[in-house]
Design a protein around this motif. Structure first.
Motif, PDB file in Angstrom:
ATOM      1  N   ASP A   1       0.832  -1.201   0.000  1.00 47.98           N
ATOM      2  CA  ASP A   1       0.000   0.000   0.000  1.00 47.98           C
ATOM      3  C   ASP A   1       0.868   1.254   0.000  1.00 47.98           C
ATOM      4  O   ASP A   1       0.624   2.192  -0.763  1.00 47.98           O
ATOM      5  N   GLU A   2       1.904   1.272   0.836  1.00 43.87           N
ATOM      6  CA  GLU A   2       2.801   2.421   0.887  1.00 43.87           C
ATOM      7  C   GLU A   2       3.549   2.609  -0.426  1.00 43.87           C
ATOM      8  O   GLU A   2       3.723   3.742  -0.896  1.00 43.87           O
ATOM      9  N   LEU A   3       3.969   1.511  -1.036  1.00 45.06           N
ATOM     10  CA  LEU A   3       4.661   1.598  -2.326  1.00 45.06           C
ATOM     11  C   LEU A   3       3.746   2.158  -3.410  1.00 45.06           C
ATOM     12  O   LEU A   3       4.167   3.012  -4.204  1.00 45.06           O
ATOM     13  N   VAL A   4       2.505   1.691  -3.447  1.00 48.02           N
ATOM     14  CA  VAL A   4       1.556   2.181  -4.452  1.00 48.02           C
ATOM     15  C   VAL A   4       1.315   3.669  -4.266  1.00 48.02           C
ATOM     16  O   VAL A   4       1.360   4.445  -5.233  1.00 48.02           O
ATOM     17  N   LYS A   5       1.083   4.101  -3.035  1.00 48.61           N
ATOM     18  CA  LYS A   5       0.864   5.526  -2.764  1.00 48.61           C
ATOM     19  C   LYS A   5       2.067   6.355  -3.170  1.00 48.61           C
ATOM     20  O   LYS A   5       1.926   7.397  -3.821  1.00 48.61           O
ATOM     21  N   ARG A   6       3.264   5.890  -2.790  1.00 46.96           N
ATOM     22  CA  ARG A   6       4.488   6.644  -3.103  1.00 46.96           C
ATOM     23  C   ARG A   6       4.693   6.745  -4.608  1.00 46.96           C
ATOM     24  O   ARG A   6       4.970   7.830  -5.132  1.00 46.96           O
ATOM     25  N   LEU A   7       4.521   5.633  -5.322  1.00 45.79           N
ATOM     26  CA  LEU A   7       4.709   5.662  -6.774  1.00 45.79           C
ATOM     27  C   LEU A   7       3.646   6.513  -7.466  1.00 45.79           C
ATOM     28  O   LEU A   7       3.952   7.220  -8.438  1.00 45.79           O
ATOM     29  N   LEU A   8       2.411   6.464  -6.973  1.00 48.65           N
ATOM     30  CA  LEU A   8       1.363   7.317  -7.558  1.00 48.65           C
ATOM     31  C   LEU A   8       1.689   8.797  -7.360  1.00 48.65           C
ATOM     32  O   LEU A   8       1.508   9.606  -8.275  1.00 48.65           O
ATOM     33  N   LEU A   9       2.172   9.148  -6.185  1.00 44.69           N
ATOM     34  CA  LEU A   9       2.550  10.542  -5.937  1.00 44.69           C
ATOM     35  C   LEU A   9       3.699  10.973  -6.838  1.00 44.69           C
ATOM     36  O   LEU A   9       3.695  12.084  -7.368  1.00 44.69           O
ATOM     37  N   ILE A  10       4.676  10.098  -7.012  1.00 42.12           N
ATOM     38  CA  ILE A  10       5.811  10.420  -7.879  1.00 42.12           C
ATOM     39  C   ILE A  10       5.354  10.585  -9.325  1.00 42.12           C
ATOM     40  O   ILE A  10       5.744  11.530 -10.015  1.00 42.12           O
TER      41      ILE A  10
ATOM     42  N   LYS B   1       3.914  -1.684 -15.027  1.00 44.02           N
ATOM     43  CA  LYS B   1       5.170  -2.436 -15.097  1.00 44.02           C
ATOM     44  C   LYS B   1       6.107  -1.995 -13.972  1.00 44.02           C
ATOM     45  O   LYS B   1       6.697  -2.819 -13.287  1.00 44.02           O
ATOM     46  N   LYS B   2       6.224  -0.678 -13.819  1.00 39.66           N
ATOM     47  CA  LYS B   2       7.110  -0.142 -12.778  1.00 39.66           C
ATOM     48  C   LYS B   2       6.609  -0.522 -11.391  1.00 39.66           C
ATOM     49  O   LYS B   2       7.396  -0.903 -10.516  1.00 39.66           O
ATOM     50  N   LEU B   3       5.309  -0.451 -11.174  1.00 42.59           N
ATOM     51  CA  LEU B   3       4.722  -0.795  -9.884  1.00 42.59           C
ATOM     52  C   LEU B   3       4.943  -2.268  -9.563  1.00 42.59           C
ATOM     53  O   LEU B   3       5.389  -2.612  -8.460  1.00 42.59           O
ATOM     54  N   THR B   4       4.655  -3.137 -10.508  1.00 42.63           N
ATOM     55  CA  THR B   4       4.840  -4.573 -10.301  1.00 42.63           C
ATOM     56  C   THR B   4       6.298  -4.888 -10.018  1.00 42.63           C
ATOM     57  O   THR B   4       6.628  -5.649  -9.101  1.00 42.63           O
ATOM     58  N   PHE B   5       7.166  -4.294 -10.802  1.00 47.09           N
ATOM     59  CA  PHE B   5       8.604  -4.501 -10.635  1.00 47.09           C
ATOM     60  C   PHE B   5       9.059  -4.030  -9.253  1.00 47.09           C
ATOM     61  O   PHE B   5       9.780  -4.735  -8.550  1.00 47.09           O
TER      62      PHE B   5
ATOM     63  N   ILE C   1       7.286  -3.569  -6.465  1.00 48.36           N
ATOM     64  CA  ILE C   1       6.740  -4.415  -5.402  1.00 48.36           C
ATOM     65  C   ILE C   1       7.498  -5.737  -5.326  1.00 48.36           C
ATOM     66  O   ILE C   1       7.880  -6.188  -4.245  1.00 48.36           O
ATOM     67  N   ALA C   2       7.728  -6.350  -6.481  1.00 48.76           N
ATOM     68  CA  ALA C   2       8.436  -7.632  -6.500  1.00 48.76           C
ATOM     69  C   ALA C   2       9.836  -7.489  -5.924  1.00 48.76           C
ATOM     70  O   ALA C   2      10.277  -8.303  -5.106  1.00 48.76           O
ATOM     71  N   PHE C   3      10.548  -6.461  -6.329  1.00 51.84           N
ATOM     72  CA  PHE C   3      11.920  -6.330  -5.866  1.00 51.84           C
ATOM     73  C   PHE C   3      12.007  -5.895  -4.419  1.00 51.84           C
ATOM     74  O   PHE C   3      12.932  -6.288  -3.714  1.00 51.84           O
ATOM     75  N   ASN C   4      11.064  -5.101  -3.954  1.00 57.10           N
ATOM     76  CA  ASN C   4      11.079  -4.718  -2.540  1.00 57.10           C
ATOM     77  C   ASN C   4      10.736  -5.902  -1.649  1.00 57.10           C
ATOM     78  O   ASN C   4      11.387  -6.135  -0.631  1.00 57.10           O
ATOM     79  N   ILE C   5       9.704  -6.653  -2.014  1.00 51.12           N
ATOM     80  CA  ILE C   5       9.225  -7.722  -1.148  1.00 51.12           C
ATOM     81  C   ILE C   5      10.032  -9.005  -1.317  1.00 51.12           C
ATOM     82  O   ILE C   5      10.455  -9.612  -0.340  1.00 51.12           O
ATOM     83  N   LEU C   6      10.248  -9.433  -2.557  1.00 53.44           N
ATOM     84  CA  LEU C   6      10.938 -10.704  -2.776  1.00 53.44           C
ATOM     85  C   LEU C   6      12.431 -10.627  -2.521  1.00 53.44           C
ATOM     86  O   LEU C   6      13.021 -11.515  -1.917  1.00 53.44           O
TER      87      LEU C   6
ATOM     88  N   CYS D   1      18.631   3.453  -7.265  1.00 54.46           N
ATOM     89  CA  CYS D   1      19.524   3.372  -8.427  1.00 54.46           C
ATOM     90  C   CYS D   1      19.594   1.946  -8.959  1.00 54.46           C
ATOM     91  O   CYS D   1      19.542   1.716 -10.173  1.00 54.46           O
ATOM     92  N   THR D   2      19.713   0.982  -8.055  1.00 52.97           N
ATOM     93  CA  THR D   2      19.777  -0.426  -8.457  1.00 52.97           C
ATOM     94  C   THR D   2      18.470  -0.841  -9.121  1.00 52.97           C
ATOM     95  O   THR D   2      18.478  -1.502 -10.167  1.00 52.97           O
ATOM     96  N   LYS D   3      17.348  -0.429  -8.535  1.00 51.15           N
ATOM     97  CA  LYS D   3      16.052  -0.788  -9.114  1.00 51.15           C
ATOM     98  C   LYS D   3      15.865  -0.175 -10.496  1.00 51.15           C
ATOM     99  O   LYS D   3      15.368  -0.833 -11.408  1.00 51.15           O
ATOM    100  N   GLU D   4      16.250   1.089 -10.650  1.00 49.97           N
ATOM    101  CA  GLU D   4      16.109   1.749 -11.955  1.00 49.97           C
ATOM    102  C   GLU D   4      16.963   1.059 -13.011  1.00 49.97           C
ATOM    103  O   GLU D   4      16.518   0.831 -14.135  1.00 49.97           O
ATOM    104  N   ALA D   5      18.200   0.717 -12.642  1.00 50.05           N
ATOM    105  CA  ALA D   5      19.088   0.029 -13.586  1.00 50.05           C
ATOM    106  C   ALA D   5      18.526  -1.341 -13.956  1.00 50.05           C
ATOM    107  O   ALA D   5      18.537  -1.732 -15.137  1.00 50.05           O
ATOM    108  N   LEU D   6      18.018  -2.066 -12.963  1.00 42.51           N
ATOM    109  CA  LEU D   6      17.428  -3.378 -13.234  1.00 42.51           C
ATOM    110  C   LEU D   6      16.170  -3.260 -14.086  1.00 42.51           C
ATOM    111  O   LEU D   6      15.946  -4.080 -14.985  1.00 42.51           O
ATOM    112  N   LEU D   7      15.359  -2.247 -13.840  1.00 37.39           N
ATOM    113  CA  LEU D   7      14.145  -2.047 -14.633  1.00 37.39           C
ATOM    114  C   LEU D   7      14.497  -1.784 -16.094  1.00 37.39           C
ATOM    115  O   LEU D   7      13.886  -2.347 -17.005  1.00 37.39           O
ATOM    116  N   GLU D   8      15.495  -0.950 -16.331  1.00 39.62           N
ATOM    117  CA  GLU D   8      15.948  -0.688 -17.703  1.00 39.62           C
ATOM    118  C   GLU D   8      16.442  -1.973 -18.357  1.00 39.62           C
ATOM    119  O   GLU D   8      16.117  -2.249 -19.517  1.00 39.62           O
ATOM    120  N   ASP D   9      17.224  -2.758 -17.615  1.00 40.86           N
ATOM    121  CA  ASP D   9      17.740  -4.010 -18.164  1.00 40.86           C
ATOM    122  C   ASP D   9      16.611  -5.004 -18.445  1.00 40.86           C
ATOM    123  O   ASP D   9      16.617  -5.682 -19.473  1.00 40.86           O
TER     124      ASP D   9
END
Length: 158
Positions: A63-72, A87-91, A93-98, A105-113
């Motif tokens: 819930d916090e991730l969704v709110k934060r990403l929506l605000l951004i 895509k960004k939201l799913t990615f 959530i998956a990387f934060n939780i799993l 920075c790591t998440k952005e680089a991984l998302l691009e890859d």
């Protein structure tokens, strides 16, 4: 292709598959080998992850991730590109939780890859410098290099 197929959908179907005995489903894969031990361990991991008690622990974080990403995403405009955002939201959530990756920075680089890899999946498989396929292979190598240490660390913690 051309083989009998059973499609199971819905919550009842998921419960049946995840709670079924090991001998209910027989894996018959003519092209690839299926390793039963890995399936059992994946099934066990999924069962522990998908328990209602476990999911309740993740709901607040999601819930916090969704709110934060929506605000951004809505910070400068009132519109959102739905597919890109999902895509960004799913990615995220998956990387934060799993994986527990919190570094942006790591998440952005991984998302691009990952985006490069997904484009390469549907491209002509020509491994020549500059092609989409070649860039996808390079991106895959970077993903593996970043994720393997995280997975090893997680497995040591368990």
């Amino acid at each position: 292709m051309g083989s009998p197929t059973v499609v199971i959908i819905g919550q009842a179907g998921n419960k049946f598959i995840l709670r079924a005995e090991d001998d209910v489903f027989a894996a018959k894969q003519p092209v690839t080998e299926v390793y039963w031990d890995s399936q059992v361990s994946v099934k066990g991991a999924m069962m522990s992850f998908l328990k209602p008690e476990s999911l309740q622990n993740y709901v607040k974080e999601m819930d916090e991730l969704v709110k934060r990403l929506l605000l951004i995403e809505t910070k400068e405009t009132d519109t959102i590109k739905a597919v890109t955002f999902m895509k960004k939201l799913t990615f995220t959530i998956a990387f934060n939780i799993l994986f527990g990756i919190k570094d942006e920075c790591t998440k952005e680089a991984l998302l691009e890859d990952f985006n490069l890899v997904f484009k390469a999946i549907w491209s002509l498989p020509v491994n020549f410098p500059g092609t989409v396929y070649w860039r996808g292979l390079k991106a895959r190598s970077r993903i593996v290099d970043r994720i393997l240490p995280i997975l090893r660390k997680k497995s040591e913690e368990l």
